[in-house]
Structures are given as structure tokens and as C-alpha cells.
Motif scaffolding. Structure first.
Motif, PDB file in Angstrom:
ATOM      1  N   LEU A   1      -9.193  -4.640   1.459  1.00 64.75           N
ATOM      2  CA  LEU A   1      -8.886  -4.413   2.871  1.00 64.75           C
ATOM      3  C   LEU A   1     -10.031  -3.691   3.576  1.00 64.75           C
ATOM      4  CD1 LEU A   1      -6.577  -4.611   5.031  1.00 64.75           C
ATOM      5  CD2 LEU A   1      -5.911  -2.300   4.322  1.00 64.75           C
ATOM      6  N   PHE A   2     -10.335  -4.164   4.792  1.00 65.07           N
ATOM      7  CA  PHE A   2     -11.362  -3.554   5.634  1.00 65.07           C
ATOM      8  C   PHE A   2     -10.759  -3.188   6.984  1.00 65.07           C
ATOM      9  CE2 PHE A   2     -13.641  -6.184   2.669  1.00 65.07           C
ATOM     10  CZ  PHE A   2     -14.840  -5.546   2.426  1.00 65.07           C
ATOM     11  N   ALA A   3     -11.243  -2.093   7.548  1.00 63.00           N
ATOM     12  CA  ALA A   3     -10.947  -1.764   8.943  1.00 63.00           C
ATOM     13  C   ALA A   3     -12.069  -2.306   9.811  1.00 63.00           C
ATOM     14  CB  ALA A   3     -10.817  -0.256   9.116  1.00 63.00           C
ATOM     15  N   LEU A   4     -11.740  -2.593  11.061  1.00 60.04           N
ATOM     16  CA  LEU A   4     -12.730  -3.125  11.989  1.00 60.04           C
ATOM     17  C   LEU A   4     -13.177  -2.094  13.020  1.00 60.04           C
ATOM     18  CD1 LEU A   4     -11.235  -6.700  12.553  1.00 60.04           C
ATOM     19  CD2 LEU A   4     -13.035  -5.982  10.964  1.00 60.04           C
ATOM     20  N   THR A   5     -12.564  -0.915  12.971  1.00 62.91           N
ATOM     21  CA  THR A   5     -12.990   0.186  13.845  1.00 62.91           C
ATOM     22  C   THR A   5     -13.017   1.472  13.029  1.00 62.91           C
ATOM     23  OG1 THR A   5     -10.748   0.801  14.550  1.00 62.91           O
ATOM     24  CG2 THR A   5     -11.879  -0.900  15.850  1.00 62.91           C
ATOM     25  N   ASP A   6     -13.811   2.414  13.482  1.00 64.26           N
ATOM     26  CA  ASP A   6     -13.909   3.688  12.781  1.00 64.26           C
ATOM     27  C   ASP A   6     -12.587   4.446  12.815  1.00 64.26           C
ATOM     28  OD1 ASP A   6     -15.511   5.735  11.437  1.00 64.26           O
ATOM     29  OD2 ASP A   6     -15.229   6.892  13.273  1.00 64.26           O
ATOM     30  N   SER A   7     -11.882   4.364  13.940  1.00 63.55           N
ATOM     31  CA  SER A   7     -10.609   5.080  14.058  1.00 63.55           C
ATOM     32  C   SER A   7      -9.561   4.496  13.107  1.00 63.55           C
ATOM     33  CB  SER A   7     -10.100   5.035  15.504  1.00 63.55           C
ATOM     34  OG  SER A   7      -9.944   3.694  15.945  1.00 63.55           O
ATOM     35  N   MET A   8      -9.508   3.167  12.992  1.00 63.69           N
ATOM     36  CA  MET A   8      -8.555   2.541  12.066  1.00 63.69           C
ATOM     37  C   MET A   8      -8.928   2.869  10.620  1.00 63.69           C
ATOM     38  SD  MET A   8      -5.859   0.891  11.309  1.00 63.69           S
ATOM     39  CE  MET A   8      -5.318   0.375  12.940  1.00 63.69           C
ATOM     40  N   ASN A   9     -10.224   2.933  10.348  1.00 61.36           N
ATOM     41  CA  ASN A   9     -10.668   3.293   9.006  1.00 61.36           C
ATOM     42  C   ASN A   9     -10.142   4.681   8.634  1.00 61.36           C
ATOM     43  OD1 ASN A   9     -12.198   3.082   6.547  1.00 61.36           O
ATOM     44  ND2 ASN A   9     -13.759   4.376   7.471  1.00 61.36           N
ATOM     45  N   SER A  10     -10.225   5.626   9.551  1.00 55.83           N
ATOM     46  CA  SER A  10      -9.745   6.986   9.296  1.00 55.83           C
ATOM     47  C   SER A  10      -8.239   6.993   9.037  1.00 55.83           C
ATOM     48  CB  SER A  10     -10.075   7.898  10.483  1.00 55.83           C
ATOM     49  OG  SER A  10     -11.472   8.014  10.651  1.00 55.83           O
ATOM     50  N   LEU A  11      -7.487   6.231   9.848  1.00 56.52           N
ATOM     51  CA  LEU A  11      -6.034   6.171   9.684  1.00 56.52           C
ATOM     52  C   LEU A  11      -5.646   5.569   8.336  1.00 56.52           C
ATOM     53  CD1 LEU A  11      -5.017   4.994  13.273  1.00 56.52           C
ATOM     54  CD2 LEU A  11      -4.568   7.253  12.255  1.00 56.52           C
ATOM     55  N   MET A  12      -6.347   4.503   7.934  1.00 57.19           N
ATOM     56  CA  MET A  12      -6.026   3.852   6.669  1.00 57.19           C
ATOM     57  C   MET A  12      -6.468   4.704   5.473  1.00 57.19           C
ATOM     58  SD  MET A  12      -4.269   1.231   7.356  1.00 57.19           S
ATOM     59  CE  MET A  12      -4.161   0.725   5.640  1.00 57.19           C
ATOM     60  N   GLN A  13      -7.608   5.381   5.614  1.00 58.62           N
ATOM     61  CA  GLN A  13      -8.052   6.276   4.544  1.00 58.62           C
ATOM     62  C   GLN A  13      -7.008   7.370   4.313  1.00 58.62           C
ATOM     63  OE1 GLN A  13     -10.772   6.201   2.613  1.00 58.62           O
ATOM     64  NE2 GLN A  13     -12.188   4.789   3.605  1.00 58.62           N
ATOM     65  N   GLN A  14      -6.466   7.881   5.404  1.00 52.77           N
ATOM     66  CA  GLN A  14      -5.440   8.916   5.310  1.00 52.77           C
ATOM     67  C   GLN A  14      -4.198   8.383   4.598  1.00 52.77           C
ATOM     68  OE1 GLN A  14      -4.344  10.638   9.064  1.00 52.77           O
ATOM     69  NE2 GLN A  14      -2.691  11.876   8.204  1.00 52.77           N
ATOM     70  N   GLN A  15      -3.820   7.148   4.933  1.00 50.28           N
ATOM     71  CA  GLN A  15      -2.643   6.553   4.309  1.00 50.28           C
ATOM     72  C   GLN A  15      -2.852   6.346   2.800  1.00 50.28           C
ATOM     73  OE1 GLN A  15       0.454   2.837   5.189  1.00 50.28           O
ATOM     74  NE2 GLN A  15      -1.072   3.396   6.726  1.00 50.28           N
ATOM     75  N   PHE A  16      -4.063   5.950   2.419  1.00 54.74           N
ATOM     76  CA  PHE A  16      -4.379   5.825   1.000  1.00 54.74           C
ATOM     77  C   PHE A  16      -4.290   7.180   0.304  1.00 54.74           C
ATOM     78  CE2 PHE A  16      -6.040   1.532   1.566  1.00 54.74           C
ATOM     79  CZ  PHE A  16      -5.848   0.972   0.312  1.00 54.74           C
ATOM     80  N   MET A  17      -4.853   8.217   0.933  1.00 52.95           N
ATOM     81  CA  MET A  17      -4.854   9.553   0.332  1.00 52.95           C
ATOM     82  C   MET A  17      -3.445  10.099   0.177  1.00 52.95           C
ATOM     83  SD  MET A  17      -8.139  11.323   2.242  1.00 52.95           S
ATOM     84  CE  MET A  17      -7.727  12.933   1.544  1.00 52.95           C
ATOM     85  N   GLU A  18      -2.546   9.723   1.096  1.00 55.74           N
ATOM     86  CA  GLU A  18      -1.179  10.230   1.065  1.00 55.74           C
ATOM     87  C   GLU A  18      -0.257   9.378   0.200  1.00 55.74           C
ATOM     88  OE1 GLU A  18      -0.184  10.353   5.191  1.00 55.74           O
ATOM     89  OE2 GLU A  18      -1.285  12.236   5.560  1.00 55.74           O
ATOM     90  N   GLY A  19      -0.806   8.345  -0.419  1.00 55.97           N
ATOM     91  CA  GLY A  19       0.004   7.497  -1.287  1.00 55.97           C
ATOM     92  C   GLY A  19       0.901   6.534  -0.544  1.00 55.97           C
ATOM     93  N   GLY A  20       0.542   6.200   0.677  1.00 53.81           N
ATOM     94  CA  GLY A  20       1.373   5.297   1.475  1.00 53.81           C
ATOM     95  C   GLY A  20       1.073   3.832   1.266  1.00 53.81           C
ATOM     96  N   ILE A  21       0.156   3.521   0.373  1.00 54.32           N
ATOM     97  CA  ILE A  21      -0.229   2.141   0.096  1.00 54.32           C
ATOM     98  C   ILE A  21       0.331   1.738  -1.261  1.00 54.32           C
ATOM     99  CG2 ILE A  21      -2.140   0.512  -0.064  1.00 54.32           C
ATOM    100  CD1 ILE A  21      -2.126   1.921   2.590  1.00 54.32           C
ATOM    101  N   ASP A  22       1.037   0.617  -1.324  1.00 56.54           N
ATOM    102  CA  ASP A  22       1.544   0.089  -2.594  1.00 56.54           C
ATOM    103  C   ASP A  22       0.617  -1.017  -3.071  1.00 56.54           C
ATOM    104  OD1 ASP A  22       3.785   1.771  -2.560  1.00 56.54           O
ATOM    105  OD2 ASP A  22       4.908   0.369  -1.310  1.00 56.54           O
TER     106      ASP A  22
END
Length: 242
Positions: free
Chosen positions: A71-92
Motif C-alpha cells: 500500500l502507498f499513500a499519494l499525499t504526505d498527510s495520508m501517509n502520516s495517517l496510515m503510518q499512525q494506523q499501522f503503529m496502532e495496530g489498526g491494519i489487519d
């Protein structure tokens, strides 16, 4: 996979929105440039950037020899949001692997792993279930047959090489894995099947879109070499390709 005469092969796109895109990463392709892989000249980040004509941000990573959902983000802001979700264990995440031997029906591997970069031990947990087992008339060592299992792996932590190290730890290494796997098995597959791919496939990724709050599920079909080995080991008609 599509290609053009003057560019790298196009990467298969599995999902795309205004701010996210997922590809089916081929086995053997690095996500981005790395000093430990100086032999590589092509990288998923550059290929996808040129393919889409815009900057892309990998929000997680797959090993070079692992194929599947990336998975890739197309904006820096979305990248930050998705990185946070990965760190918090919100990705299965779920993977499929072909491993040596007959694995248990299911098992949770709770075994701390040493970070290769820092030397610090970190908690690491992987759950797996056995999808199918096979025994084929291929002599190996003192055995007249060879046994393998297809397993579905679900990591609940995201340590480097976690799945590879955990399966090696319980003596069911992933076929084609180096350096954590069984070199004798890897040699057998290279000589008998002409196969040197690591048989680990990132099958599915599920997450909640940070903006729309929609639950997104992305599934990657098997790539040719993984599918060929499923047929060779488990039988084309019986292979659990789902």
C-alpha cells in the motif's frame, strides 16, 4: 503484467482512490533503494511514481522476496495517517506461505525477536492456521518422501522478517527463505523445480480509510511462480486458491 517497450513493466494496481493506491508487488522487487541491495536497479517506489506520474509514499514494507499487497499513500498527510494506523495496530494483514513439514492445525507463536538494526529484543506474535498439507514422492535426506504445508499467517506485530523468523523458530521454515530458511530444502527446490522464489505471499490487507471511514479490504491474487508451486505440490484441482 503489462509492459511497454521503453519502460519498466507496469505494476498491477489492486486498489486506487484519490489518496491511496495498492499494488501486487512482484517477488524480487525492492520497495525502495537500500544500501544492502546494491545489485538492484529497479524499485517499486520509482516504478509506481513514473506509472502514476506523481509522488508516492510506501506506508509499510514487504521483503524483497515477498510478493503481494503493498500500500502507498499519494499525499504526505495520508501517509502520516496510515503510518499512525499501522503503529496502532489498526491494519489487519494476512499472508500465505508454503513451509517445510506438517504444521499443527493452528498455533500462536509468541517469541521475541532481535531487531537486526538496533540489537534490541522486541515482542513479536504471529498466529497461523494450516490450510492444506501434502506429501510428495520426492526423496530428501533419509526420507523417501517430502512433506509441506500451506499456512495462513496473521501477524499481530510488525517486526522485521517476523514471519520468516517465527516459522524457522518452530522448525517449519518458509521454502525459498534465505538466510532464515533451510538451505538444503532451497537447493532441492532449485534443482527439482527450478524454483528460487521465496514462497511467501501477502494475501490481504484490511484497514479503515482515515477520511471516509470506509472499511477497505484488498486481496492480491497469487503470482505465477507461487501458483505454479501450489499446483506442483498440492495439485491444481485441490489447490485452495481463494
Amino acid at each position: 503484467m503489462n509492459s511497454s517497450p521503453d519502460t519498466s513493466p507496469l505494476l498491477p494496481i489492486l486498489y486506487q482512490s484519490a489518496d491511496l493506491v495498492a499494488i501486487n508487488k512482484p517477488h524480487g522487487l525492492l520497495v525502495h533503494r537500500s544500501p544492502i541491495a546494491s545489485d538492484a536497479s529497479e524499485f517499486a517506489v520509482q516504478i509506481l511514481r513514473d506509472q502514476l506520474g506523481q509522488r508516492v509514499y510506501p506506508v509499510h514494507r514487504l521483503d524483497r522476496k515477498t510478493g503481494g499487497v503493498l500500500l502507498f499513500a499519494l499525499t504526505d498527510s495520508m501517509n502520516s495517517l496510515m503510518q499512525q494506523q499501522f503503529m496502532e495496530g489498526g491494519i489487519d494483514k494476512s499472508y500465505l506461505a508454503i513451509v517445510r513439514g506438517f504444521t499443527p492445525d493452528e498455533q500462536t507463536i509468541d517469541y521475541a525477536l532481535r531487531n537486526d538494526e538496533t540489537g534490541v529484543f522486541q515482542d513479536a506474535v504471529t498466529y497461523f492456521k494450516t490450510v492444506q498439507r501434502t506429501e510428495i514422492p520426492l526423496p530428501f535426506g533419509k526420507h523417501v518422501t517430502s512433506r509441506y504445508s500451506l499456512v495462513e499467517l496473521t501477524p499481530t506485530t510488525g517486526r522485521m522478517h517476523q514471519l520468516r523468523k517465527h516459522m524457522a523458530h518452530i522448525l517449519h521454515p518458509i521454502i525459498g527463505d534465505r538466510p532464515h530458511g533451510c538451505n538444503k530444502q532451497n537447493k532441492l527446490f532449485k534443482e527439482h523445480f527450478e524454483m528460487s522464489t521465496m514462497l511467501l505471499h501477502a494475501r490481504q490487507l484490511e484497514f479503515t480509510h482515515p477520511v471516509t471511514e470506509e472499511r477497505i479490504s484488498i486481496t492480491a491474487p497469487f503470482q505465477a511462480e507461487f501458483e505454479r508451486m501450489l499446483g506442483a505440490l498440492f495439485g491444481v484441482d485441490d489447490s485452495p486458491i481463494y
